[in-house]
Write a protein that holds these residues in place. Structure first.
Motif, PDB file in Angstrom:
ATOM      1  N   TYR A  93       0.845  -1.194   0.000  1.00 27.61           N
ATOM      2  CA  TYR A  93       0.000   0.000   0.000  1.00 27.61           C
ATOM      3  C   TYR A  93       0.880   1.243   0.000  1.00 27.61           C
ATOM      4  O   TYR A  93       1.962   1.243   0.579  1.00 27.61           O
ATOM      5  CB  TYR A  93      -0.892   0.047   1.250  1.00 27.61           C
ATOM      6  CG  TYR A  93      -1.877  -1.086   1.340  1.00 27.61           C
ATOM      7  CD1 TYR A  93      -3.143  -0.956   0.790  1.00 27.61           C
ATOM      8  CD2 TYR A  93      -1.550  -2.278   1.963  1.00 27.61           C
ATOM      9  CE1 TYR A  93      -4.068  -1.982   0.877  1.00 27.61           C
ATOM     10  CE2 TYR A  93      -2.464  -3.312   2.046  1.00 27.61           C
ATOM     11  CZ  TYR A  93      -3.712  -3.159   1.497  1.00 27.61           C
ATOM     12  OH  TYR A  93      -4.615  -4.175   1.572  1.00 27.61           O
ATOM     13  N   ILE A 111       0.519   5.002   1.355  1.00 28.16           N
ATOM     14  CA  ILE A 111      -0.348   5.768   2.244  1.00 28.16           C
ATOM     15  C   ILE A 111       0.015   7.244   2.139  1.00 28.16           C
ATOM     16  O   ILE A 111       1.105   7.647   2.547  1.00 28.16           O
ATOM     17  CB  ILE A 111      -0.214   5.282   3.698  1.00 28.16           C
ATOM     18  CG1 ILE A 111      -0.511   3.784   3.771  1.00 28.16           C
ATOM     19  CG2 ILE A 111      -1.148   6.071   4.610  1.00 28.16           C
ATOM     20  CD1 ILE A 111      -0.190   3.152   5.099  1.00 28.16           C
ATOM     21  N   CYS A 112      -0.892   8.015   1.549  1.00 28.28           N
ATOM     22  CA  CYS A 112      -0.730   9.465   1.404  1.00 28.28           C
ATOM     23  C   CYS A 112      -1.989  10.140   1.943  1.00 28.28           C
ATOM     24  O   CYS A 112      -2.987   9.469   2.213  1.00 28.28           O
ATOM     25  CB  CYS A 112      -0.587   9.850  -0.068  1.00 28.28           C
ATOM     26  SG  CYS A 112       1.047   9.601  -0.757  1.00 28.28           S
ATOM     27  N   ASP A 153      -5.356  11.424   1.713  1.00 28.01           N
ATOM     28  CA  ASP A 153      -6.390  11.074   0.729  1.00 28.01           C
ATOM     29  C   ASP A 153      -7.076  12.296   0.125  1.00 28.01           C
ATOM     30  O   ASP A 153      -7.860  12.164  -0.808  1.00 28.01           O
ATOM     31  CB  ASP A 153      -7.416  10.112   1.320  1.00 28.01           C
ATOM     32  CG  ASP A 153      -8.195  10.698   2.488  1.00 28.01           C
ATOM     33  OD1 ASP A 153      -7.868  11.807   2.929  1.00 28.01           O
ATOM     34  OD2 ASP A 153      -9.127  10.029   2.949  1.00 28.01           O
ATOM     35  N   CYS A 205       5.080  10.280   1.672  1.00 27.78           N
ATOM     36  CA  CYS A 205       4.069   9.227   1.787  1.00 27.78           C
ATOM     37  C   CYS A 205       4.753   7.951   2.255  1.00 27.78           C
ATOM     38  O   CYS A 205       5.930   7.726   1.983  1.00 27.78           O
ATOM     39  CB  CYS A 205       3.398   8.966   0.440  1.00 27.78           C
ATOM     40  SG  CYS A 205       2.529  10.373  -0.245  1.00 27.78           S
ATOM     41  N   ASN A 206       4.013   7.107   2.933  1.00 30.33           N
ATOM     42  CA  ASN A 206       4.539   5.813   3.335  1.00 30.33           C
ATOM     43  C   ASN A 206       4.294   4.845   2.181  1.00 30.33           C
ATOM     44  O   ASN A 206       3.162   4.460   1.911  1.00 30.33           O
ATOM     45  CB  ASN A 206       3.845   5.330   4.603  1.00 30.33           C
ATOM     46  CG  ASN A 206       4.388   4.012   5.088  1.00 30.33           C
ATOM     47  OD1 ASN A 206       5.138   3.328   4.402  1.00 30.33           O
ATOM     48  ND2 ASN A 206       4.002   3.633   6.287  1.00 30.33           N
ATOM     49  N   GLU A 207       5.372   4.466   1.519  1.00 33.29           N
ATOM     50  CA  GLU A 207       5.254   3.541   0.383  1.00 33.29           C
ATOM     51  C   GLU A 207       5.699   2.137   0.757  1.00 33.29           C
ATOM     52  O   GLU A 207       5.858   1.291  -0.104  1.00 33.29           O
ATOM     53  CB  GLU A 207       6.097   4.051  -0.788  1.00 33.29           C
ATOM     54  CG  GLU A 207       5.636   5.391  -1.318  1.00 33.29           C
ATOM     55  CD  GLU A 207       6.460   5.851  -2.505  1.00 33.29           C
ATOM     56  OE1 GLU A 207       6.452   5.134  -3.528  1.00 33.29           O
ATOM     57  OE2 GLU A 207       7.091   6.904  -2.402  1.00 33.29           O
ATOM     58  N   TRP A 264      -7.917  -3.465   5.772  1.00 28.83           N
ATOM     59  CA  TRP A 264      -7.057  -2.995   4.678  1.00 28.83           C
ATOM     60  C   TRP A 264      -7.439  -3.695   3.382  1.00 28.83           C
ATOM     61  O   TRP A 264      -7.529  -3.060   2.328  1.00 28.83           O
ATOM     62  CB  TRP A 264      -5.577  -3.249   5.003  1.00 28.83           C
ATOM     63  CG  TRP A 264      -4.974  -2.214   5.875  1.00 28.83           C
ATOM     64  CD1 TRP A 264      -4.745  -2.304   7.218  1.00 28.83           C
ATOM     65  CD2 TRP A 264      -4.544  -0.912   5.482  1.00 28.83           C
ATOM     66  NE1 TRP A 264      -4.200  -1.141   7.670  1.00 28.83           N
ATOM     67  CE2 TRP A 264      -4.053  -0.267   6.636  1.00 28.83           C
ATOM     68  CE3 TRP A 264      -4.518  -0.222   4.272  1.00 28.83           C
ATOM     69  CZ2 TRP A 264      -3.540   1.026   6.615  1.00 28.83           C
ATOM     70  CZ3 TRP A 264      -4.005   1.067   4.253  1.00 28.83           C
ATOM     71  CH2 TRP A 264      -3.529   1.676   5.413  1.00 28.83           C
ATOM     72  N   SER A 290     -10.021  -1.903   0.016  1.00 27.78           N
ATOM     73  CA  SER A 290      -9.278  -1.677  -1.228  1.00 27.78           C
ATOM     74  C   SER A 290     -10.267  -1.600  -2.388  1.00 27.78           C
ATOM     75  O   SER A 290     -11.375  -2.150  -2.312  1.00 27.78           O
ATOM     76  CB  SER A 290      -8.301  -2.825  -1.477  1.00 27.78           C
ATOM     77  OG  SER A 290      -7.358  -2.904  -0.440  1.00 27.78           O
TER      78      SER A 290
END
Length: 138
Positions: free
Chosen positions: A16, A18-19, A21, A37-39, A69, A73
């Motif tokens: 995922y 995570i940025c 939204d 962002c957490n990539e 999660w 999706s």
């Protein structure tokens, strides 16, 4: 017996990004390029399997966050997970249905309409019907 069934829990990982939204796609790309962002968030099939087994055999916490999660999706993402590692997707729906059954009951308060819990379990069972027999037998 079946490489998909035997390997999916051992090797499967869902990644995922995570940025925020609220960003439009271009802003999100820029944030990713800047490292904001957490990539690197991953849900591992083996970890999920271990948590499910611990929950049902030893009374451990249900892996609800992990299931959410998967279930929140986009549909195409869920379809891919269902084809690549069916147990993760099906068990996620079953876990959520079980939790909702406890909180919501089997029927809505008005009439005899099935609750969200029942509908989630129907989704899980529909997905099981689509899993090839050799995968189910493994």
């Amino acid at each position: 017996k079946n490489e998909l069934a035997n390997a999916c829990y051992f090797t499967y990982r869902v990644g995922y990004v995570i940025c925020d939204d609220g960003l439009d796609p271009e802003e999100a790309k820029q944030q990713m390029a800047e490292g904001k962002c957490n990539e690197d968030f991953r849900l591992m099939g083996s970890d999920f399997q271990r948590m499910v087994v611990r929950h049902y055999t030893h009374g451990g916490r249900p892996p609800m966050e992990e299931a959410m999660w998967l279930l929140t999706s986009p549909d195409n993402f869920q379809s891919r997970t269902l084809s690549e590692c069916p147990p993760m997707q099906v068990i996620s729906y079953a876990l959520m249905a079980e939790a909702r059954l406890y909180t919501d009951g089997p029927f809505l308060e008005v009439g005899d309409q099935p609750s969200e819990a029942v509908m989630l379990m129907h989704t899980a069972m529909d997905q099981v019907r689509g899993v090839p027999a050799d995968v189910m037998e493994s």
